[in-house]
Design a protein around this motif. Sequence first.
Motif, PDB file in Angstrom:
ATOM      1  N   MET A   6       0.831  -1.206   0.000  1.00  0.00           N
ATOM      2  CA  MET A   6       0.000   0.000   0.000  1.00  0.00           C
ATOM      3  C   MET A   6       0.863   1.252   0.000  1.00  0.00           C
ATOM      4  SD  MET A   6      -3.130  -0.892   2.556  1.00  0.00           S
ATOM      5  CE  MET A   6      -4.455  -1.971   2.044  1.00  0.00           C
ATOM      6  N   GLU A   7       1.905   1.255   0.810  1.00  0.00           N
ATOM      7  CA  GLU A   7       2.790   2.421   0.883  1.00  0.00           C
ATOM      8  C   GLU A   7       3.523   2.679  -0.425  1.00  0.00           C
ATOM      9  OE1 GLU A   7       3.886   2.470   5.643  1.00  0.00           O
ATOM     10  OE2 GLU A   7       5.267   1.472   4.265  1.00  0.00           O
ATOM     11  N   ASN A   8       3.812   1.604  -1.170  1.00  0.00           N
ATOM     12  CA  ASN A   8       4.552   1.733  -2.427  1.00  0.00           C
ATOM     13  C   ASN A   8       3.632   1.818  -3.648  1.00  0.00           C
ATOM     14  OD1 ASN A   8       7.053   1.625  -1.113  1.00  0.00           O
ATOM     15  ND2 ASN A   8       7.087  -0.602  -1.171  1.00  0.00           N
ATOM     16  N   ASP A   9       2.339   1.994  -3.407  1.00  0.00           N
ATOM     17  CA  ASP A   9       1.351   2.089  -4.496  1.00  0.00           C
ATOM     18  C   ASP A   9       1.438   0.914  -5.465  1.00  0.00           C
ATOM     19  OD1 ASP A   9       0.287   4.517  -3.560  1.00  0.00           O
ATOM     20  OD2 ASP A   9       1.869   5.653  -4.565  1.00  0.00           O
ATOM     21  N   GLU A  10       1.586  -0.292  -4.926  1.00  0.00           N
ATOM     22  CA  GLU A  10       1.705  -1.494  -5.749  1.00  0.00           C
ATOM     23  C   GLU A  10       0.363  -2.175  -6.003  1.00  0.00           C
ATOM     24  OE1 GLU A  10       4.656  -4.176  -4.157  1.00  0.00           O
ATOM     25  OE2 GLU A  10       6.026  -2.535  -3.721  1.00  0.00           O
ATOM     26  N   LEU A  11      -0.714  -1.632  -5.454  1.00  0.00           N
ATOM     27  CA  LEU A  11      -2.024  -2.259  -5.581  1.00  0.00           C
ATOM     28  C   LEU A  11      -2.957  -1.395  -6.403  1.00  0.00           C
ATOM     29  CD1 LEU A  11      -2.467  -3.251  -1.829  1.00  0.00           C
ATOM     30  CD2 LEU A  11      -1.707  -4.738  -3.679  1.00  0.00           C
ATOM     31  N   ASP A  12      -3.733  -2.051  -7.296  1.00  0.00           N
ATOM     32  CA  ASP A  12      -4.765  -1.288  -7.987  1.00  0.00           C
ATOM     33  C   ASP A  12      -5.985  -1.203  -7.065  1.00  0.00           C
ATOM     34  OD1 ASP A  12      -6.416  -3.601  -8.269  1.00  0.00           O
ATOM     35  OD2 ASP A  12      -5.491  -4.097 -10.193  1.00  0.00           O
ATOM     36  N   ILE A  13      -6.997  -0.502  -7.478  1.00  0.00           N
ATOM     37  CA  ILE A  13      -8.140  -0.212  -6.609  1.00  0.00           C
ATOM     38  C   ILE A  13      -8.863  -1.485  -6.172  1.00  0.00           C
ATOM     39  CG2 ILE A  13      -9.839   0.167  -8.444  1.00  0.00           C
ATOM     40  CD1 ILE A  13      -9.463   2.309  -5.289  1.00  0.00           C
ATOM     41  N   ASP A  14      -8.969  -2.477  -7.059  1.00  0.00           N
ATOM     42  CA  ASP A  14      -9.631  -3.735  -6.701  1.00  0.00           C
ATOM     43  C   ASP A  14      -8.804  -4.523  -5.692  1.00  0.00           C
ATOM     44  OD1 ASP A  14     -11.831  -3.318  -8.424  1.00  0.00           O
ATOM     45  OD2 ASP A  14     -10.622  -4.001 -10.118  1.00  0.00           O
ATOM     46  N   GLN A  15      -7.522  -4.570  -5.909  1.00  0.00           N
ATOM     47  CA  GLN A  15      -6.640  -5.261  -4.964  1.00  0.00           C
ATOM     48  C   GLN A  15      -6.622  -4.546  -3.617  1.00  0.00           C
ATOM     49  OE1 GLN A  15      -3.069  -4.982  -7.333  1.00  0.00           O
ATOM     50  NE2 GLN A  15      -3.091  -7.180  -7.750  1.00  0.00           N
ATOM     51  N   MET A  16      -6.673  -3.226  -3.658  1.00  0.00           N
ATOM     52  CA  MET A  16      -6.612  -2.461  -2.415  1.00  0.00           C
ATOM     53  C   MET A  16      -7.764  -2.824  -1.486  1.00  0.00           C
ATOM     54  SD  MET A  16      -5.444   1.206  -1.257  1.00  0.00           S
ATOM     55  CE  MET A  16      -4.424   1.262  -2.639  1.00  0.00           C
ATOM     56  N   SER A  17      -8.985  -2.900  -2.009  1.00  0.00           N
ATOM     57  CA  SER A  17     -10.115  -3.221  -1.142  1.00  0.00           C
ATOM     58  C   SER A  17      -9.999  -4.641  -0.587  1.00  0.00           C
ATOM     59  CB  SER A  17     -11.447  -3.023  -1.873  1.00  0.00           C
ATOM     60  OG  SER A  17     -11.549  -3.883  -2.979  1.00  0.00           O
ATOM     61  N   ASP A  18      -9.558  -5.592  -1.425  1.00  0.00           N
ATOM     62  CA  ASP A  18      -9.374  -6.963  -0.950  1.00  0.00           C
ATOM     63  C   ASP A  18      -8.278  -7.038   0.113  1.00  0.00           C
ATOM     64  OD1 ASP A  18     -11.328  -7.893  -2.673  1.00  0.00           O
ATOM     65  OD2 ASP A  18      -9.890  -8.534  -4.215  1.00  0.00           O
ATOM     66  N   GLN A  19      -7.183  -6.347  -0.134  1.00  0.00           N
ATOM     67  CA  GLN A  19      -6.065  -6.375   0.802  1.00  0.00           C
ATOM     68  C   GLN A  19      -6.397  -5.653   2.105  1.00  0.00           C
ATOM     69  OE1 GLN A  19      -2.777  -8.030   0.299  1.00  0.00           O
ATOM     70  NE2 GLN A  19      -4.391  -9.036  -0.867  1.00  0.00           N
ATOM     71  N   LEU A  20      -7.207  -4.613   2.010  1.00  0.00           N
ATOM     72  CA  LEU A  20      -7.628  -3.907   3.216  1.00  0.00           C
ATOM     73  C   LEU A  20      -8.500  -4.813   4.089  1.00  0.00           C
ATOM     74  CD1 LEU A  20      -7.618  -1.375   4.906  1.00  0.00           C
ATOM     75  CD2 LEU A  20      -9.498  -0.511   3.541  1.00  0.00           C
ATOM     76  N   ARG A  21      -9.400  -5.563   3.456  1.00  0.00           N
ATOM     77  CA  ARG A  21     -10.216  -6.525   4.205  1.00  0.00           C
ATOM     78  C   ARG A  21      -9.333  -7.576   4.868  1.00  0.00           C
ATOM     79  NH1 ARG A  21     -13.174  -6.826  -0.327  1.00  0.00           N
ATOM     80  NH2 ARG A  21     -14.868  -5.361  -0.390  1.00  0.00           N
ATOM     81  N   ARG A  22      -8.355  -8.078   4.122  1.00  0.00           N
ATOM     82  CA  ARG A  22      -7.439  -9.087   4.664  1.00  0.00           C
ATOM     83  C   ARG A  22      -6.634  -8.496   5.828  1.00  0.00           C
ATOM     84  NH1 ARG A  22      -6.605 -14.024   6.289  1.00  0.00           N
ATOM     85  NH2 ARG A  22      -4.443 -14.661   6.116  1.00  0.00           N
ATOM     86  N   ALA A  23      -6.182  -7.259   5.676  1.00  0.00           N
ATOM     87  CA  ALA A  23      -5.426  -6.602   6.744  1.00  0.00           C
ATOM     88  C   ALA A  23      -6.273  -6.483   8.002  1.00  0.00           C
ATOM     89  CB  ALA A  23      -4.945  -5.223   6.286  1.00  0.00           C
ATOM     90  N   GLN A  24      -7.549  -6.162   7.853  1.00  0.00           N
ATOM     91  CA  GLN A  24      -8.439  -6.078   9.017  1.00  0.00           C
ATOM     92  C   GLN A  24      -8.546  -7.423   9.724  1.00  0.00           C
ATOM     93  OE1 GLN A  24     -11.890  -4.411   6.979  1.00  0.00           O
ATOM     94  NE2 GLN A  24     -11.673  -2.537   8.172  1.00  0.00           N
ATOM     95  N   GLN A  25      -8.642  -8.500   8.960  1.00  0.00           N
ATOM     96  CA  GLN A  25      -8.707  -9.844   9.542  1.00  0.00           C
ATOM     97  C   GLN A  25      -7.413 -10.159  10.294  1.00  0.00           C
ATOM     98  OE1 GLN A  25      -9.289 -12.216   6.052  1.00  0.00           O
ATOM     99  NE2 GLN A  25     -11.520 -11.991   6.069  1.00  0.00           N
TER     100      GLN A  25
END
Length: 63
Positions: A21-40
């Motif tokens: 996330m800090e390196n802007d390596e995720l597109d918008i679809d990946q970002m939402s999925d990864q954010l959910r995973r990070a919350q878990q």
Amino acid sequence: MKQELKYEAAFAELQAIVRKMENDELDIDQMSDQLRRAQQLIKLCKDKLTKTDEEIKKILAEE
């Protein structure tokens, strides 16, 4: 049977998500999925730390 993720593995995965996330390596679809995973992962880590803290306090109280 699903094997429970260990704290160290969960924390490492969380760090990898944050780095991406800090390196802007995720597109918008990946970002939402990864954010959910990070919350878990945050919940899992927090729960494990709380449980360990309670166990340590219990052990120390027995002495």
